[in-house]
Write an enzyme that holds these catalytic residues in place. Structure first.
Site, PDB file in Angstrom:
ATOM      1  NE  ARG A  36      -0.982  15.697  -1.235  1.00  0.00           N
ATOM      2  CZ  ARG A  36       0.280  15.427  -1.578  1.00  0.00           C
ATOM      3  NH1 ARG A  36       0.529  14.698  -2.650  1.00  0.00           N
ATOM      4  NH2 ARG A  36       1.278  15.898  -0.854  1.00  0.00           N
ATOM      5  CE  LYS A 193      17.776   6.429   0.562  1.00  0.00           C
ATOM      6  NZ  LYS A 193      17.811   6.713  -0.863  1.00  0.00           N
ATOM      7  N   GLY A 346       2.349  12.269   3.163  1.00  0.00           N
ATOM      8  CA  GLY A 346       1.498  11.194   2.646  1.00  0.00           C
ATOM      9  C   GLY A 346       1.358  10.011   3.589  1.00  0.00           C
ATOM     10  N   GLY A 369       6.707  17.330   1.667  1.00  0.00           N
ATOM     11  CA  GLY A 369       7.926  18.129   1.571  1.00  0.00           C
ATOM     12  C   GLY A 369       7.655  19.612   1.829  1.00  0.00           C
TER      13      GLY A 369
END
Ligand code: 3PG
Ligand code: MG
Length: 391
Positions: A36, A193, A346, A369
């Protein structure tokens, strides 16, 4: 999308405040993956070339707001960035009251999330940030899905606000892959999840022909298909949602394949003994930590047949060498594929680095996200704010 672009602005002698996403992994005071930071360098170099005095904002991790915590300091990022730029990047701990600097200099402001009000997009905080600069540059694609003071509020109050080259390049590249995708379109979504990715899985199922799930998410789907998952990470409450997703895939003529075989272990560790089992043979005291070789071959075939591939998340615990083979197979199949592939997140970037497949991926996004929300078709709040500022 219409917003101002930094490339088009005169920045000579201007105080330029650039929001980057420098949220990188840090271990023992050192940056362990600088992807990044490297992605942000061209923006900073261009601003300097244009004669700006450059102040940079970023968050790191999720510290408690209002408390300085050295664990979340951006000092390691300042050090790393300084090395890449070949000039000093000064970290300023207290910066809200003002930053002293001259054109050609770079100051990194300490973690924006130490400031109370950042997360809630507090107006007073956003105004203080805006007061630092002549031009605000939003360049943090990875944080563009957060409506916070340093990503949205500041845009409203800055004398001028524009998109940085990294942000606009990301938006353009993703739009290119998603606007008229070559079929069949495949999404590979891993992660721990289902609950955190339920909405993205649902929307993706409306767009893609095939969906491969990995990691803890896959375990919930394995349970939804009626198999035991032993001690594996999974979400019993989400089994019904997983079943609905499988049904939805079938109704659309696609599928969410369930692994045929898996790699299991009794403990979650690098040294744990890895055993390959058929998916219907997982014992009560075992954990699923990777897909098995048959499944890896099956997924590789699906990947080879795809026209467009969206990849977010590994299919196993690839950080442990005994459980890396599944993710390696997926990465290498995407590498070999001629499909337009876009990858983000990531863990995904770490896997791409680890398996050396970056050349074979069409576009690698710095967002996790934010990448998924964009793929879902959501409007990113920071982009909406830039558009509003341009009107
Ligand atoms: C990320 O790493 O996904 C971004 O930097 C956003 O971080 P956040 O999820 O803590 O807002
Ligand atoms: Mg390829």
């Amino acid at each position: 999308m219409s917003y101002l672009r930094m490339e088009d602005l005169d920045l000579a002698g201007k105080r330029v405040l650039i929001r980057e996403d420098l949220n990188v992994p840090v271990h023992a005071g050192k940056v362990t993956s600088d992807a990044r930071i490297r992605a942000a360098l061209p923006t900073i170099a261009l601003a300097l070339e244009k004669g700006a005095a450059v102040m940079i904002l970023s968050h790191l991790g999720r510290p408690v707001e209002g408390e300085y915590d050295p664990q979340y300091s951006l000092q390691p990022v300042a050090d790393c960035m300084g090395e890449w730029l070949g000039q000093e990047v000064r970290l300023q701990k207290n910066w809200l009251g003002g930053v002293e600097l001259r054109p050609g200099e770079v100051v990194l402001c300490e973690n924006v999330r130490f400031n109370p009000g950042e997360g809630k997009n507090d107006e007073t905080l956003a105004r203080s940030m805006a007061a630092l600069c002549d031009v605000f540059v939003m360049d943090a694609f990875g944080t563009a899905h957060r409506a916070q003071a340093s990503t949205v509020g500041v845009t409203r109050f800055a004398p001028k606000a524009c998109a940085g080259p990294l942000l606009s390049r990301e938006l353009d590249a993703l739009a290119k892959g998603l606007d008229r995708p070559v079929r069949p379109m495949l999404a590979i979504v891993g992660g721990s999840k289902v609950s955190t990715k339920l909405s993205v899985l649902n929307t993706l199922m409306d767009k893609v022909d095939e969906l491969i799930v990995g990691g803890g998410i896959a375990n919930t789907f394995i349970a939804a298909a009626g198999y035991g998952v032993g001690k594996s990470l999974y979400e019993p409450d989400l089994i019904h949602d997983a079943q609905l997703l499988i049904q939805k895939a079938h109704e659309r003529g696609g599928s969410i394949p369930i692994p045929r075989d898996v790699v299991v272990a009794r403990t979650f560790s690098n040294e744990a003994q890895a055993v390959v089992r058929n998916v219907d043979e997982v014992a009560g005291d075992e954990m699923i930590l990777d897909i098995g070789p048959l499944t890896a071959m099956h997924y590789s075939k699906i990947i080879a047949g795809a026209g467009t591939i969206i990849w977010n998340g590994p299919v196993g615990v690839f950080e442990f060498h005994n459980f890396a083979a599944g993710t390696r197979a997926v990465a290498e199949a995407i590498d070999r594929s001629h499909a337009y592939s876009i990858a983000g997140g990531g863990d995904t970037l770490a896997a791409i680095d680890q398996f050396g497949v970056s050349d074979g991926i069409g576009y690698i996004s710095t967002g996790g996200g934010a990448f998924l929300e964009f793929v879902e078709g959501k409007v990113l709040p920071a982009v909406a704010a830039l558009e509003a500022a341009a009107r």
